[in-house]
Write an enzyme that holds these catalytic residues in place. Structure first.
Site, PDB file in Angstrom:
ATOM      1  N   CYS A 134       0.756  -1.007  -0.095  1.00 16.19           N
ATOM      2  CA  CYS A 134       0.115   0.031  -0.039  1.00 16.19           C
ATOM      3  C   CYS A 134       0.838   1.277  -0.081  1.00 16.19           C
ATOM      4  CB  CYS A 134      -1.121   0.064   1.350  1.00 16.19           C
ATOM      5  SG  CYS A 134      -0.568  -1.025   2.373  1.00 16.19           S
ATOM      6  N   ARG A 189       7.852 -10.961   4.698  1.00 11.67           N
ATOM      7  CA  ARG A 189       7.467 -10.578   6.350  1.00 11.67           C
ATOM      8  C   ARG A 189       8.528 -11.536   7.368  1.00 11.67           C
ATOM      9  NH1 ARG A 189       0.708  -9.312   6.767  1.00 11.67           N
ATOM     10  NH2 ARG A 189       1.223  -7.241   4.878  1.00 11.67           N
ATOM     11  N   GLN A 229       0.523 -11.382  -2.559  1.00 11.34           N
ATOM     12  CA  GLN A 229      -1.127 -11.114  -2.350  1.00 11.34           C
ATOM     13  C   GLN A 229      -2.118 -10.230  -3.911  1.00 11.34           C
ATOM     14  OE1 GLN A 229      -0.303  -8.660   0.874  1.00 11.34           O
ATOM     15  NE2 GLN A 229      -2.342  -9.318   1.895  1.00 11.34           N
ATOM     16  N   ASP A 287      -3.526  -8.185  -4.097  1.00 15.04           N
ATOM     17  CA  ASP A 287      -3.406  -7.398  -3.412  1.00 15.04           C
ATOM     18  C   ASP A 287      -4.077  -5.842  -4.244  1.00 15.04           C
ATOM     19  OD1 ASP A 287      -3.390  -5.569  -1.316  1.00 15.04           O
ATOM     20  OD2 ASP A 287      -1.389  -5.305  -1.203  1.00 15.04           O
ATOM     21  N   HIS A 338      -6.090  -1.921  -3.779  1.00 11.54           N
ATOM     22  CA  HIS A 338      -6.349  -0.830  -2.637  1.00 11.54           C
ATOM     23  C   HIS A 338      -6.950   0.086  -3.881  1.00 11.54           C
ATOM     24  CE1 HIS A 338      -2.710  -2.221  -0.788  1.00 11.54           C
ATOM     25  NE2 HIS A 338      -2.802  -1.437   0.355  1.00 11.54           N
ATOM     26  N   LYS A 351     -13.318  -2.677   9.111  1.00 13.67           N
ATOM     27  CA  LYS A 351     -12.266  -3.871   8.585  1.00 13.67           C
ATOM     28  C   LYS A 351     -13.697  -5.174   7.902  1.00 13.67           C
ATOM     29  CE  LYS A 351      -9.632  -6.461  10.636  1.00 13.67           C
ATOM     30  NZ  LYS A 351      -7.948  -6.617  11.019  1.00 13.67           N
ATOM     31  N   HIS A 374      -8.123  -1.126   1.557  1.00 14.59           N
ATOM     32  CA  HIS A 374      -7.150  -2.412   1.153  1.00 14.59           C
ATOM     33  C   HIS A 374      -8.138  -3.659   1.406  1.00 14.59           C
ATOM     34  CE1 HIS A 374      -3.824  -0.317   3.535  1.00 14.59           C
ATOM     35  NE2 HIS A 374      -4.926   0.280   3.726  1.00 14.59           N
TER      36      HIS A 374
END
Length: 645
Positions: A333, A362, A380, A382, A384, A464, A510
């Site tokens: 992000c 990570r 991911q 992923d 945004h 979320k 997200h």
RNA sequence: GCUCGCAUAGCUCAGGCGGUAGAGCACUUCAUUGGUAAUGAAGAGGUCUCCGGUUCGACUCCGGAUGUGAGCACCA
């Protein structure tokens, strides 16, 4: 003079207060024997519970889900009693019911061994034979504290002290054992028919890693030996489906010491990975996402500005080079905001949906890693979404529609929805949270599906929704998420020009559907037991010749199928057909194409489906049509294949 | 990260009062060309995870490291 209404609507009058056990007795001796607890006006009680007023009463037996829970809860007490008989120094703490069983945490000077477990189980059997009566009693807090202090049960004293309110507490005694408990419990220790202790492990007191580590013994308990056997078979089945085992067996990926938590993808596993990614890419493009690609190595200062460094410094890999500190990105992000920040944005540009299949790392704690399910390097699906507050609800709704479509394509139709709302520590005004939570609730309600509220579990920057799916073994796996973020865009200087020429901060959503590809593939492997549906199978078909005579025909056939876009190999080894069938069956290939002289002569292939079904001889075109149709079905409604060793 | 296990051939696993190891499958070679879940024979293959210690001698016992398993804790 209570009048008791039974579940079938019939009424019974008693001329004096009556216990649940007596009601059961009045119905029949068999039921009296089977009675484990009662349900009085909806509330679960012991069979010894005495009813003085008119009430609706049901007798709870082991055929009742609540009855099974009572058995498991009581079985935890049974185990605690056995442990204290064997190890008088062991202190009891808590022992709740969990899915399929129970556990009990003990404070003890050493760890329990598997031999201890056997001894405990044996002692439990003895106590069952003793058929001790389980008695409920009520004590004041002071008396209860005094009693446990006298017994040296300091953890129990702490538990009682932490229970709010002044009301008296209930206790359950069976022979030499007594425990603080809400109940209800089975009437006697002779009621247990099938239980087994399954494992022992450390667990922190009160779930806090600053506290002492206790010994947690896990057990399972069932209404019958047959049910216990079914459960143990289910565990075995789950073990056979373990993606770590199948990943090795099917040569999809491997791990090695030099890269802990970071998978090495083999050709077949990588084929699945790419197929999934292509699938998501197409869908995202069709849903107006703009795909980007951002650096993996970013100067540490960006993570300081984004706020991640202060909270997650220990979980980030970093690299020093040329006197600069970089972090390997743990998420995409902040980079996406950098892309957003290039050029002035207008409200007309919103909503702006940005997507990236970005490789993230990570530093997960060593004990948390688990095959592909929890890794240190992952990608991911992923995305945004930069939007205005007013656009939140429609963006969330559109996202959810896409998410359900995707899950459906994998055969996951049972999705669990959870809304996490404002935590104690948070940023943003109350009004902002109010409207954001309301937008998510509205979007959830619009689906018509059931959803759960998890108060206080949202991120500090916004609420979320998390999406968990249930695999064919009934396991719940969190995959998708959509999180509102009122914080990060502003922190990293994102803004747009609104209708009135004022500069505003966009809201960022997200979102991910699969979560990480690594984890999702792990889930798929276990869900399908390694037998991937045709659209995802790394090898969709293998051509097998009977003798060398057909080798050339097979090679041409393979070439033609490949040209059609199918993933096909040929096994032309000098081996018997039965041997080849077995090998490729164990490799869970969807279609085996057998070619002998007959097929060469007629220009066909003999098609054998995974699972052994013979589809008979087909022409090349017919097989292409058949396979295409299979591919087009994705994994919708896919039944789990049988597991072979 | 914490507690307790585990680490032997490519894979699955045996094994031994402490005297440097074995099976099945896979692999290589030879024979065999066979119709829907294992053709036969021979051969090759190991610093018993790594580093220390004890010992005449350690794969085996002890300590540590690393990886890994079951939980716990964590999960932007």
């Amino acid at each position: 003079m209570p009048q008791i209404t039974l579940p079938d609507g019939s009424k019974r009058d008693f001329d004096r207060p009556v216990s649940v056990a007596q009601i059961a007795e009045s119905i029949g001796a068999g039921l009296a024997n089977a009675a484990l607890a009662g349900r009085v006006d909806g509330a679960l009680v012991d069979t010894s519970h005495v009813i003085e007023k008119n009430a609706e009463v049901a007798i709870v037996t082991d055929r009742d889900a609540a009855g099974l829970e009572v058995i498991r809860h009581s079985c935890a007490h049974l185990m605690a009693q056995a442990v204290q008989r064997l190890f008088p120094k062991a202190q009891v703490t808590i022992g709740p019911v969990i899915a399929d069983g129970f556990f009990y945490d003990f404070a003890f000077e050493r760890a329990f061994t598997p031999e201890d477990l056997q001894a405990i189980e044996k002692k439990m059997e003895e106590i069952v034979k003793e058929d001790l009566v389980v008695e409920r009693s009520v004590l004041s807090r002071e008396d209860a504290i005094a009693m446990f202090q006298g017994m040296g049960e300091t953890y129990k004293v702490e538990i009682i002290k932490s229970i709010p309110g002044e009301e008296a507490l209930s206790f359950y005694r069976q022979g030499d054992f007594i425990d603080l408990c809400r109940g209800p419990h089975v009437p006697g220790t002779g009621k247990f028919k099938a239980f087994k202790l399954t494992s022992v492990a450390g667990a922190y007191w009160r779930g806090n890693s600053d506290n002492a580590m206790l010994q947690r013994v896990y057990g399972t308990a069932w209404a019958s030996k047959a049910d216990l056997k079914l459960y143990l078979e289910r565990l075995e089945e789950a073990e056979k489906r373990d993606h770590r085992k199948l990943g090795k067996h099917l040569s999809l990926f491997h791990f090695q010491e030099e890269a802990p938590g970071m998978p090495f993808w083999h050709p077949k596993g990588w084929t699945i990975y790419q197929l999934l990614q292509d699938y998501m890419r197409k869908l995202q493009n069709a849903n107006k996402y703009l795909e980007v690609h951002t650096p993996q190595l970013v100067d540490y200062s960006l993570w300081e500005r984004s706020g991640h460094a202060s909270k997650f410094a220990n979980e980030m890999f970093s690299v020093e080079s040329d006197n600069r500190m970089y972090a390997i990105k743990p998420m995409n992000c902040p980079c996406h905001i950098q892309v957003f920040n290039q050029g002035l944005k207008s409200y007309r540009d919103l909503p702006l949906r940005m997507a990236e299949f970005g490789s993230c790392h990570r530093y997960e704690p060593s004990g948390s890693m688990h095959g592909l399910m929890r890794v240190r390097s992952f990608v991911q699906d992923d995305g945004h979404i930069f939007c205005t507050e007013a656009q939140i609800q429609s963006e969330v709704a559109e996202f959810m529609a896409l998410l359900f479509d995707v899950y459906h394509d994998f055969g996951f139709d049972d999705v669990i929805l959870r809304l996490s709302t404002r935590p104690e520590k948070r940023v943003g005004s109350e009004e902002l949270w109010d409207s954001a939570e309301q937008a998510l609730k509205d979007a959830l309600n619009a689906t018509g599906k059931h959803w759960e509220l998890v108060p206080g579990e949202g991120a500090f920057y916004g609420p979320k929704i998390e999406y968990s799916l249930k695999d064919c073994m009934g396991r719940v796996l969190q995959c998708g998420t959509i999180q509102l973020d009122f914080f990060t865009p502003g922190r990293l200087g994102a803004s747009y020009i609104d209708e009135d020429s004022s500069r505003r901060e966009p809201v960022m959503l997200h979102r991910a559907i699969l979560g990480s590809f690594e984890r999702f593939i792990g889930i798929l492997i276990e869900h399908y037991a390694g037998a991937m549906p045709a659209w995802l199978a790394p090898e969709q078909a293998v051509i097998l010749n009977i003798t060398d005579n057909q080798a050339e025909y097979c090679s041409k056939l393979q070439e033609s199928l490949k040209n059609k876009g199918f993933r096909v190999s040929a096994d032309l080894r000098n081996e018997k057909i039965g041997f080849k069938i077995r090998e490729h069956t164990l490799q869970k290939i969807p279609y085996l194409l057998v070619v002998g002289d007959k097929e060469v002569e007629s220009g066909t292939v003999a098609v054998r489906k995974r699972g052994g079904e013979e589809l008979g001889a087909m022409t090349f075109d017919d097989f292409c049509t058949h396979l295409s149709q299979d591919v087009a079905r994705f994994g919708r409604g896919e039944l789990s294949a049988e597991v072979n060793d």
